[in-house]
Design a protein around this motif. Structure first.
Motif, mmCIF file in Angstrom:
data_model
loop_
_atom_site.group_PDB
_atom_site.id
_atom_site.type_symbol
_atom_site.label_atom_id
_atom_site.label_comp_id
_atom_site.label_asym_id
_atom_site.label_seq_id
_atom_site.Cartn_x
_atom_site.Cartn_y
_atom_site.Cartn_z
ATOM 1 N N VAL A 293 0.715 -1.299 -0.006
ATOM 2 C CA VAL A 293 -0.005 -0.161 0.018
ATOM 3 C C VAL A 293 0.847 1.303 0.095
ATOM 4 N N LYS A 294 2.109 0.950 0.353
ATOM 5 C CA LYS A 294 3.014 2.157 0.287
ATOM 6 C C LYS A 294 4.466 2.013 0.458
ATOM 7 N N ILE A 295 5.129 2.415 -0.617
ATOM 8 C CA ILE A 295 6.488 2.508 -0.646
ATOM 9 C C ILE A 295 7.163 3.592 0.269
ATOM 10 N N VAL A 296 7.709 3.180 1.115
ATOM 11 C CA VAL A 296 8.380 4.134 2.281
ATOM 12 C C VAL A 296 9.671 4.529 1.762
ATOM 13 N N GLU A 297 10.592 3.716 1.017
ATOM 14 C CA GLU A 297 11.830 4.187 0.763
ATOM 15 C C GLU A 297 12.455 3.311 -0.312
ATOM 16 N N ARG A 298 13.106 3.652 -1.166
ATOM 17 C CA ARG A 298 13.401 2.980 -2.447
ATOM 18 C C ARG A 298 14.749 2.158 -1.750
ATOM 19 N N GLY A 299 15.071 1.156 -2.039
ATOM 20 C CA GLY A 299 16.282 0.341 -1.527
ATOM 21 C C GLY A 299 17.289 0.540 -2.571
ATOM 22 N N GLN A 300 16.997 0.489 -3.684
ATOM 23 C CA GLN A 300 18.309 0.657 -4.545
ATOM 24 C C GLN A 300 18.368 1.653 -5.534
ATOM 25 N N THR A 301 19.314 2.417 -5.609
ATOM 26 C CA THR A 301 19.502 3.598 -6.464
ATOM 27 C C THR A 301 20.448 3.327 -7.496
ATOM 28 N N LYS A 302 21.227 2.258 -7.337
ATOM 29 C CA LYS A 302 22.220 1.980 -8.444
ATOM 30 C C LYS A 302 22.216 0.314 -8.655
ATOM 31 N N MET A 303 22.483 -0.029 -9.821
ATOM 32 C CA MET A 303 22.211 -1.370 -10.259
ATOM 33 C C MET A 303 23.499 -1.703 -11.331
ATOM 34 N N VAL A 304 23.910 -3.284 -11.245
ATOM 35 C CA VAL A 304 25.014 -3.494 -11.932
ATOM 36 C C VAL A 304 24.064 -4.618 -13.058
ATOM 37 N N GLY A 305 24.547 -4.232 -14.173
ATOM 38 C CA GLY A 305 24.098 -5.196 -15.409
ATOM 39 C C GLY A 305 24.630 -5.202 -16.557
ATOM 40 N N THR A 306 24.275 -5.624 -17.659
ATOM 41 C CA THR A 306 24.860 -5.858 -18.994
ATOM 42 C C THR A 306 24.148 -4.965 -19.832
ATOM 43 N N VAL B 9 29.812 -8.580 -9.291
ATOM 44 C CA VAL B 9 29.345 -9.054 -7.897
ATOM 45 C C VAL B 9 29.937 -7.926 -6.890
ATOM 46 N N ILE B 10 31.121 -7.632 -6.725
ATOM 47 C CA ILE B 10 31.555 -6.640 -5.810
ATOM 48 C C ILE B 10 30.664 -5.381 -6.032
ATOM 49 N N HIS B 11 30.397 -4.801 -7.061
ATOM 50 C CA HIS B 11 29.638 -3.566 -7.303
ATOM 51 C C HIS B 11 27.995 -3.767 -7.101
ATOM 52 N N LYS B 12 27.670 -5.113 -7.389
ATOM 53 C CA LYS B 12 26.316 -5.579 -6.996
ATOM 54 C C LYS B 12 25.770 -5.296 -5.665
ATOM 55 N N PHE B 13 26.905 -5.776 -4.703
ATOM 56 C CA PHE B 13 26.643 -5.860 -3.309
ATOM 57 C C PHE B 13 27.299 -4.767 -2.857
ATOM 58 N N ASP B 14 27.761 -3.741 -3.569
ATOM 59 C CA ASP B 14 28.341 -2.549 -3.041
ATOM 60 C C ASP B 14 29.498 -2.738 -1.912
ATOM 61 N N LEU B 15 30.419 -3.677 -2.206
ATOM 62 C CA LEU B 15 31.475 -4.212 -1.294
ATOM 63 C C LEU B 15 32.546 -3.156 -1.308
ATOM 64 N N PRO B 16 33.319 -3.055 -0.415
ATOM 65 C CA PRO B 16 34.125 -2.016 -0.200
ATOM 66 C C PRO B 16 35.415 -2.575 -0.933
#
Length: 818
Positions: free
Chosen positions: A129-142, A214-221
């Motif tokens: 019923v409500k989107i409180v906060e978007r979880g992903q603003t960056k994505m990795v893809g082809t 994978v490193i960028h997908k999970f935002d790993l340091p």
């Protein structure tokens, strides 16, 4: 938002007699008299509503979400379109969201869901019923190029939308490039998401780009910030004698490290002495990282953010810089090192009758490997016994003590999962060359016992001091999940007495004992593991079900885990500095819950990233094996097919659409696929021969087809005697009743505690492939314990011919429609 008013408002609404109130009612209930206070409360109400912590009805009355049949939580999507809301409320059941009820919500979003169905088995269904906060603003893809624009196909299939990118926002990406895209518009009203390419990682076929994705997908340091490296470089390489101070000097004692042959960060050392009274003195000496990584320093802040070292297939992402982890903090052989020590006197029953925790300085006598200790103890290797002659008597005493400790924890009811573990070996370009099975050796078991008892002893010590502390907890399983597990094992002929709400961990260990050596052992162990809760870090001592332990913490790996570093910092604060005043307690009472939650989240992130790189490389390993045949075991059965696990732990899917000899129905109760005409049954645990028909590396997917079925033993109708859920005599469940434990839980602490993922103390989510040692590169290095499983060799038939035409084409089409 004013934190004080937030807490007061939520406390008001959580009160037992609260009924939804409008602003005036809240003003009266809180007895507000000051106009500025009223304005602050109104502002706070607006923010709390916006963040989904409270809801406002049509008549402008405020309440908590659950008082309005709503759930606030995080959305976890699925590639098939549906999703689950994972409630923030501890212990609450997940909420299933059908694809038609997502209403624009995406994987990772914080949402409010309304419950629409409550089923008798506690499963709930809802709508967003409500989107409180978007979880992903960056994505990795082809990147897929079109004439004047492009699309990014996300690697994470749970996202559910391709991302439109204009030519001017593509950063020059071409067809097949792996990219990082920043979302500028989320999908809505049937339109795709839109975004801007912010980084081009390289072509998907370039060496190393797959792991980098994978490193960028999970935002790993990745690289450490400059200020962190500057601080690390300022730390001396050697200990200054003047810095020893009042530390207890143990440099003349026989103390050894026991790790993998290629380990570089040695954070624990041990010594055992047989006492005249028949007891043993066990010394566990852990690298004193807290001496070098001080509270709120640049290294500490970075270590907090990382939470844990991360062990990917071809590399390690360390929690602290290598200059510390492999240098002054590592208990390298025959050099002075600062440690925090836990010395325990243990009787013949395995009870710790005395203990002491103190700061020390040691100089290890030898740097031992698992392989050498195994040869000394198991093989009685004459050459090695001569080489280490002064240490051999101590190793023999260690083996005796480890056996006593193991017997004690098994008697007390700890659960001892023994999953097969594998490691993917890769070459310098990152291509997988082999998959090896890890053995659980005598030396590793010995170290695990010592680390477990030290962790429990430290946890109990600070519990009774009644000071804020960091615990590793594993709560009791939910009754309904255990009941489903009991129904599942009944299909194999195993019976359980009693009810799920009376479960003792010993009863589950009895199940594992009964299935040991049976074809269904792995799958029953896996389903049991999934029936349990995840282990996590907590500021409250909630006990550890899987370990059958009343008290448990993580003390033994401060180089690799931030919670262990916090435990060391608290030991230093309370015992060494002697600060247990009310102000110190209040400070840590306030800080620990957030640290524990963040550490648990970072642990889960690392586990997911590690699992994904393993799956990625396992799929790549199978790319050139299409057409080859293997023996495997049915590890899972679903309504869309069966998963088959090979002896080397690789898993592939046999789709129900490809079962062409009959029309198959899925029996949810017995996890079986049953043919309507032939009556043929495919069940979990059955052994089958399969052929590899397709591999998709990007999807981490391997497809098999059945080419033969072994003559599997009939399922027992009566089992081997019923299991008593109470767990038999001894070792009660109340406070003080859980014994010193071992073993494993769904996301946590395994009896192979010091093997798993290279972090002494537990194996996240029972995750298999361990990391005994942190390597600079890890590429292609074989541990001395790794042994190739020859059963994985393909059969002589390596036909790459096309699959035979289905005999019952109509039946196959019927299965496919289903």
């Amino acid at each position: 938002m004013n934190q004080q008013w937030k807490e007061k408002l939520l406390e008001l609404m959580k009160s037992e007699h609260y009924k939804p109130l409008n602003i005036q009612g809240i003003e009266e209930a809180m007895e507000l008299t000051d106009a500025s206070d009223f304005r602050e409360v109104v502002k706070t109400l607006v923010i709390l509503e916006d963040e989904g912590y409270i809801v406002r009805s049509r008549n402008n009355k405020y309440s908590l979400p659950d008082q309005s049949n709503l759930v606030r939580g995080k959305l976890t999507g699925h590639a098939k379109g549906f999703a689950f809301v994972i409630p923030e409320e501890a212990g609450a059941e997940d909420v299933f969201i059908p694809p038609s009820d997502l209403n624009g919500a995406l994987h990772g979003d914080i949402v409010l869901a309304r419950i629409t169905k409550e089923k008798s088995d506690a499963r709930r269904e809802g709508t967003i019923v409500k989107i409180v906060e978007r979880g992903q603003t960056k994505m990795v893809g082809t990147y897929q190029a079109q004439k004047s624009f492009g699309f990014v196909i996300p690697d994470d299939k749970r996202f559910g939308s391709d991302i439109f990118v204009t030519k001017s926002n593509s950063q020059g990406a071409v067809e097949g490039h792996k990219v990082v895209v920043e979302l500028t518009q989320f999908p809505e009203n049937g339109k795709n998401a839109e975004g801007i390419v912010v980084q081009v990682l390289g072509h998907k076929n370039d060496p190393g780009v797959d792991i980098l994705s994978v490193i960028h997908k999970f935002d790993l340091p990745q690289e450490f910030p400059k200020e962190v490296m500057d601080q690390a470089n300022a730390v001396p390489d050697e200990i200054d004698e003047s810095a020893i101070g009042t530390r207890r000097d143990l440099r003349d004692e026989q103390i050894v490290t026991i790790d993998g042959a290629d380990a570089k960060d040695l954070d624990d050392a041990v010594t055992v002495t047989a006492l005249e009274n028949g007891h043993y003195k066990l010394g566990v000496h852990i690298a004193d990282v807290s001496y070098y990584v001080t509270d709120n320093s640049p290294i500490d802040q970075e270590a907090h953010d990382r939470g844990t070292s991360i062990y990917l297939v071809d590399r390690v992402i360390p929690m602290i810089p290598h200059r510390l982890s492999n240098g002054i903090c590592s208990l390298n052989p025959k050099v002075n090192r600062f440690t925090l020590s836990c010395e325990m006197e243990i009787d013949q029953r395995g009870e710790v009758v005395k203990h002491e925790i103190f700061e020390s300085i040691i100089k290890t006598t030898e740097r031992m490997t698992y392989s050498d200790v195994n040869k000394l103890l198991d093989e009685q290797d004459a050459e090695l016994r001569e080489r280490y002659e002064p240490l051999v008597p101590m190793f023999e005493e260690m083996a005796k003590l480890a056996k006593i400790l193991r017997n004690r924890r098994m008697t007390r009811g700890a659960i001892d999962f023994d999953f097969k573990e594998s490691k993917v070996l890769v070459d310098e370009d990152g291509h997988p060359t082999d998959i090896v099975i890890r053995e659980r050796s005598t030396a590793e078991k010995l170290i695990e016992e010592f680390m477990l008892v030290a962790n429990e002893t430290v946890a109990e010590h600070f519990h009774w001091l009644n000071v804020p502390f960091m615990y590793r907890v594993h709560e009791d399983p939910k009754e309904e999940k255990l009941q489903r597990f009991f129904e599942f094992i009944a299909s194999f002929g195993y019976t359980v007495k009693g009810a799920g709400n009376e479960i003792h961990p010993r009863a589950l260990q009895q199940v594992l004992d009964m299935v040991h050596g049976q074809p269904e052992e792995t799958v029953i162990s896996t389903v049991m593991l999934r029936s349990m809760k995840q282990a996590k870090y907590e500021a409250d001592n909630l006990g550890h079900f899987g370990l059958a332990a009343e008290y448990y913490t993580h003390f033994t790996s401060p180089i690799r885990r931030y919670p262990d570093l916090i435990v060391h910092r608290l030991i230093r604060k309370y015992l060494i500095e002697g600060k247990m005043d009310s102000e110190t307690k209040r400070e840590w009472d306030d800080k620990l819950p957030a640290i524990a939650e963040h550490a648990s989240n970072m642990e889960r992130r690392s586990v997911e990233a590690e699992r994904e790189t393993d799956d990625l490389k396992k799929a790549e390993y199978m790319l050139d094996k299409i057409g080859e045949e293997y023996e495997g075991i049915i590890s899972s059965v679903t309504n869309f097919g069966m998963f088959i696990e090979l002896p080397n732990t690789i898993e592939g899917l046999v789709r129900v659409a490809d079962l062409s000899d009959d029309y198959y129905n899925y029996d949810e109760r017995t996890y079986a696929m049953i043919g309507e005409r032939t009556g043929k049954i495919f069940r979990i645990g059955d052994e089958v021969s399969v052929r590899v028909v397709n591999v998709n590396k990007e999807e981490r997917a391997i497809d098999f087809e059945i080419v033969g079925m072994k003559s599997n033993k009939p399922r027992r109708s009566g089992g081997r005697g019923p299991v008593n859920l109470g767990g038999g005599s001894g070792g009660g469940r109340g406070r003080g009743g859980r014994g010193r434990g071992s073993s494993s839980d769904r996301n946590g602490d395994s009896s192979r505690s010091d093997r798993s993922r290279g972090r002494r103390g537990d194996s996240p989510r029972g995750d298999s492939s361990p990391r005994n040692e942190e390597k600079e590169s890890g590429r292609g290095a074989k541990s001395s314990r790794n042994k190739r499983d020859d059963r994985f060799n393909p059969t002589k038939s390596k036909s790459k011919s096309k699959k035979n035409k289905p005999f019952y084409e109509k039946v196959a089409k019927g299965n496919k429609k289903r």
